[in-house]
Design a protein around this motif. Structure first.
Motif, short mmCIF file in Angstrom:
data_model
loop_
_atom_site.label_atom_id
_atom_site.label_comp_id
_atom_site.label_asym_id
_atom_site.label_seq_id
_atom_site.Cartn_x
_atom_site.Cartn_y
_atom_site.Cartn_z
N ILE A 239 0.84 -1.21 0.00
CA ILE A 239 0.00 0.00 0.00
C ILE A 239 0.87 1.25 0.00
O ILE A 239 0.58 2.23 -0.70
N LEU A 240 1.95 1.24 0.77
CA LEU A 240 2.82 2.41 0.85
C LEU A 240 3.49 2.70 -0.49
O LEU A 240 3.52 3.85 -0.95
N PHE A 241 4.04 1.66 -1.13
CA PHE A 241 4.84 1.88 -2.33
C PHE A 241 3.99 1.93 -3.62
O PHE A 241 4.39 2.60 -4.58
N LYS A 242 2.86 1.26 -3.64
CA LYS A 242 2.06 1.19 -4.85
C LYS A 242 0.85 2.11 -4.85
O LYS A 242 0.36 2.49 -5.92
N GLU A 243 0.35 2.47 -3.69
CA GLU A 243 -0.87 3.26 -3.62
C GLU A 243 -0.63 4.69 -3.13
O GLU A 243 -1.17 5.63 -3.69
N ILE A 244 0.17 4.84 -2.07
CA ILE A 244 0.32 6.15 -1.44
C ILE A 244 1.46 6.95 -2.06
O ILE A 244 1.28 8.12 -2.44
N LEU A 245 2.64 6.35 -2.18
CA LEU A 245 3.79 7.09 -2.71
C LEU A 245 3.56 7.66 -4.11
O LEU A 245 3.96 8.82 -4.36
N PRO A 246 2.96 6.93 -5.05
CA PRO A 246 2.71 7.56 -6.36
C PRO A 246 1.85 8.81 -6.30
O PRO A 246 2.00 9.72 -7.13
N ASN A 247 0.96 8.89 -5.32
CA ASN A 247 0.11 10.08 -5.18
C ASN A 247 0.81 11.21 -4.43
O ASN A 247 0.25 12.31 -4.31
N LEU A 248 2.02 10.95 -3.94
CA LEU A 248 2.79 11.98 -3.25
C LEU A 248 3.87 12.60 -4.14
O LEU A 248 4.57 13.51 -3.71
N VAL A 249 3.99 12.10 -5.37
CA VAL A 249 5.06 12.59 -6.26
C VAL A 249 4.89 14.07 -6.54
O VAL A 249 5.87 14.84 -6.50
N ALA A 250 3.66 14.51 -6.83
CA ALA A 250 3.43 15.91 -7.19
C ALA A 250 3.81 16.87 -6.07
O ALA A 250 4.60 17.81 -6.29
N PRO A 251 3.30 16.71 -4.83
CA PRO A 251 3.71 17.66 -3.78
C PRO A 251 5.19 17.59 -3.44
O PRO A 251 5.81 18.61 -3.13
N ILE A 252 5.77 16.39 -3.50
CA ILE A 252 7.20 16.27 -3.22
C ILE A 252 8.02 17.00 -4.28
O ILE A 252 8.98 17.72 -3.98
N LEU A 253 7.64 16.83 -5.54
CA LEU A 253 8.37 17.48 -6.64
C LEU A 253 8.27 18.99 -6.55
O LEU A 253 9.26 19.71 -6.73
N VAL A 254 7.07 19.48 -6.26
CA VAL A 254 6.87 20.94 -6.16
C VAL A 254 7.67 21.51 -5.00
O VAL A 254 8.37 22.52 -5.15
N TYR A 255 7.58 20.87 -3.84
CA TYR A 255 8.29 21.41 -2.68
C TYR A 255 9.80 21.32 -2.85
O TYR A 255 10.54 22.16 -2.33
N SER A 256 10.26 20.31 -3.58
CA SER A 256 11.71 20.20 -3.82
C SER A 256 12.22 21.38 -4.63
O SER A 256 13.31 21.90 -4.35
N THR A 257 11.46 21.80 -5.64
CA THR A 257 11.89 22.94 -6.44
C THR A 257 11.91 24.24 -5.63
O THR A 257 12.61 25.18 -6.00
N LEU A 258 11.15 24.28 -4.55
CA LEU A 258 11.16 25.46 -3.69
C LEU A 258 12.22 25.36 -2.59
O LEU A 258 12.62 26.38 -2.02
#
Length: 332
Positions: A239-258
């Motif tokens: 659940i963590l790697f297949k369901e939750i983490l893919p849905n966290l890519v967008a906020p992680i990517l955005v916050y990384s650029t900031l």
């Protein structure tokens, strides 16, 4: 009683079956979320301009030796014949800018300012990206664990985040730099300084992204697709790697650029205070430190490194804002 409806030849020609006979049978292709985000990002001209500057800075950092070889001089090579020995001011106008020295020379020693700016970009990008990578990895792992499992695990990790956020990071960095040895774990000189900066900035900045990931995980673990995976017998790692983490890519990517421009500013501040990169290795913060002693006779020596920091931070922030809007599923 209504009259029967008469079907004419023109009506028959408009039947769906007849229309489809003359249409290509090519399948309609759907658009992925990534493609939709890219289409939104392309419409934001300001964000695209910021992304172009970011890409240019990355290329400059990667190919710094080649750029300096073609357009400049070695960054630590003195050209004292280009400096007035009495005033310490470069000969010529605008700090000695010429075709041979694109940004002029440093007062006092005559080092090529263009070459030092280019190599300074290499240091800033390296520290900024590596420190962000460290903080993103730690913050994502602990944030997901805290938000998904909850209970005493969430309490322990959340209180650890509070402790790190209350830590005086700048004072700790100054103190650690002052007592750091000349050699550690096979590293020495500026290699050790860069590793120390990455450790300080990355290890003590993870709670910022950790809180965001924890909050997103708390929301995602209540969603229907997670409940469906549980009902099918999926275990927590799946659940963590297949369901939750893919849905966290967008906020992680955005916050990384900031986070990257923030880390670049922090590295420049430490170098400005004398606890960052050791001279004569060029860094934008260290160049500003040297410029404070000669700004009255060579103001360009302050403006150019300061402008490099300003443009870098501004480009990352503009690109990060545009990326956030493009990845927002509620945006139109």
């Amino acid at each position: 009683m209504t009259a029967p409806i008469e079907v004419t030849d023109s009506d028959k020609s408009a039947q769906p079956e007849a229309v489809l006979q003359g249409v290509s049978r090519k399948a309609i292709q759907g658009r992925s979320l990534g493609r939709i985000a890219w289409m939104r990002l392309k419409r934001d001209k300001v964000a695209m301009a910021g992304g172009a500057v970011v890409l240019l800075l990355i290329l400059v950092a990667i190919f710094a030796p080649l750029i300096v070889k073609l357009l400049g001089h070695p960054p630590n090579e003195f050209h004292q014949e280009l400096v007035d020995p009495t005033l310490g001011k470069p000969y010529g106008s605008f700090g000695g800018i010429s075709w041979d020295f694109l940004l002029g020379v440093e007062p006092g020693n005559g080092r090529d300012l263009f070459s030092r700016i280019v190599y300074g970009a290499q240091i800033s990008m390296l520290v900024g990206f590596l420190a962000t990578l460290v903080s993103v990895i730690i913050g994502t792992v602990l944030g997901v664990i805290s938000g998904y499992f909850g209970g005493w695990v969430d309490t322990l990790i959340s209180r650890t985040m509070d402790a790190f956020l209350a830590f005086p990071l700048l004072l700790f960095a100054i103190a650690l730099a002052g007592v750091s040895p000349n050699e550690l774990l096979g590293l020495s000189g500026n290699g050790l300084r860069i590793a120390m900066l990455v450790f300080i900035i990355g290890f003590f900045s993870w709670p910022y992204i950790g809180r965001i990931v924890r909050g997103q995980t708390l929301s995602l673990r209540q969603r229907e697709f997670v409940d469906a995976a549980r009902s099918l017998g999926a275990r927590s790692p799946y659940i963590l790697f297949k369901e939750i983490l893919p849905n966290l890519v967008a906020p992680i990517l955005v916050y990384s650029t900031l986070m990257i421009p923030t880390n670049i500013l922090f590295e420049a501040a430490l170098s400005f205070l004398g606890v960052g990169i050791n001279p004569p290795t060029p860094s934008w913060g260290g160049m500003l430190t040297e410029a404070t002693r000669v700004y009255s006779v060579a103001p360009h020596f302050v403006i150019i490194p300061g402008l490099a920091i300003f443009l870098t931070v501004m480009a990352f922030n503009l690109f990060g804002d545009g990326l956030r809007d493009a990845l927002d599923p509620r945006a139109r």
